[in-house]
Design a protein around this motif. Structure first.
Motif, short mmCIF file in Angstrom:
data_model
loop_
_atom_site.label_atom_id
_atom_site.label_comp_id
_atom_site.label_asym_id
_atom_site.label_seq_id
_atom_site.Cartn_x
_atom_site.Cartn_y
_atom_site.Cartn_z
N SER A 1 6.80 -0.33 7.35
CA SER A 1 6.51 0.93 6.67
C SER A 1 7.79 1.69 6.40
O SER A 1 8.68 1.74 7.26
N GLY B 1 7.71 12.08 1.18
CA GLY B 1 6.55 12.09 2.07
C GLY B 1 5.65 10.89 1.91
O GLY B 1 4.86 10.57 2.81
N ASP B 2 5.72 10.20 0.75
CA ASP B 2 4.89 9.01 0.55
C ASP B 2 5.33 7.91 1.52
O ASP B 2 6.51 7.77 1.83
N ILE B 3 4.36 7.13 1.99
CA ILE B 3 4.65 6.02 2.90
C ILE B 3 4.22 4.73 2.23
O ILE B 3 3.07 4.59 1.80
N ARG C 1 9.13 5.53 4.66
CA ARG C 1 8.76 6.85 4.16
C ARG C 1 9.83 7.33 3.19
O ARG C 1 11.03 7.24 3.47
N SER D 1 0.83 -1.19 0.00
CA SER D 1 0.00 0.00 0.00
C SER D 1 0.87 1.25 0.00
O SER D 1 1.99 1.23 0.51
N VAL D 2 0.36 2.29 -0.63
CA VAL D 2 1.02 3.59 -0.68
C VAL D 2 0.06 4.59 -0.06
O VAL D 2 -1.08 4.72 -0.52
N ASN D 3 0.52 5.25 0.99
CA ASN D 3 -0.32 6.23 1.70
C ASN D 3 -1.66 5.64 2.11
O ASN D 3 -2.70 6.29 2.01
N GLY D 4 -1.63 4.36 2.53
CA GLY D 4 -2.83 3.73 3.06
C GLY D 4 -3.76 3.10 2.04
O GLY D 4 -4.78 2.54 2.41
N GLU D 5 -3.41 3.16 0.75
CA GLU D 5 -4.26 2.57 -0.28
C GLU D 5 -3.48 1.51 -1.05
O GLU D 5 -2.33 1.73 -1.42
N LEU E 1 6.71 7.51 -6.74
CA LEU E 1 6.65 7.93 -5.34
C LEU E 1 7.41 9.23 -5.18
O LEU E 1 8.41 9.46 -5.87
N GLU F 1 -1.81 -0.58 -3.82
CA GLU F 1 -1.25 -0.11 -5.09
C GLU F 1 -0.87 -1.33 -5.92
O GLU F 1 -0.22 -2.24 -5.43
#
Length: 74
Positions: A67, A58-60, A69, A42-46, A55, A48
């Motif tokens: 995790s 700031g992307d996680i 960053r 997942s990227v930023n909680g979604e 990316l 992928e």
């Protein structure tokens, strides 16, 4: 979810598959292809599904409870 650790990149962006290897979240490009296709990343909680996803700082990225960053290499 654990705190994300920072992984610096040299350029403005990096592809997801490359970042997974750089962050030592996976072993190889082939593994990146598999885990992304299986929806395990997942990227930023979604979720992928694109290995070529760009990316930016700031992307996680999360996989298997780990995790990382994206940060800027100064």
């Amino acid at each position: 979810m654990s705190d994300a650790y920072e992984v610096p990149i040299r350029d403005e962006s990096i592809r997801l598959g490359q970042f997974l290897k750089l962050a030592n979240l996976i072993e190889s490009g082939a593994e990146a292809k598999e885990v992304i296709a299986d929806g395990l990343v997942s990227v930023n909680g979604e979720a992928e599904f694109r290995r070529g996803r760009q990316l930016h700082v700031g992307d996680i990225v999360e996989i298997a409870g780990a995790s990382a960053r994206v940060t800027r290499d100064e």
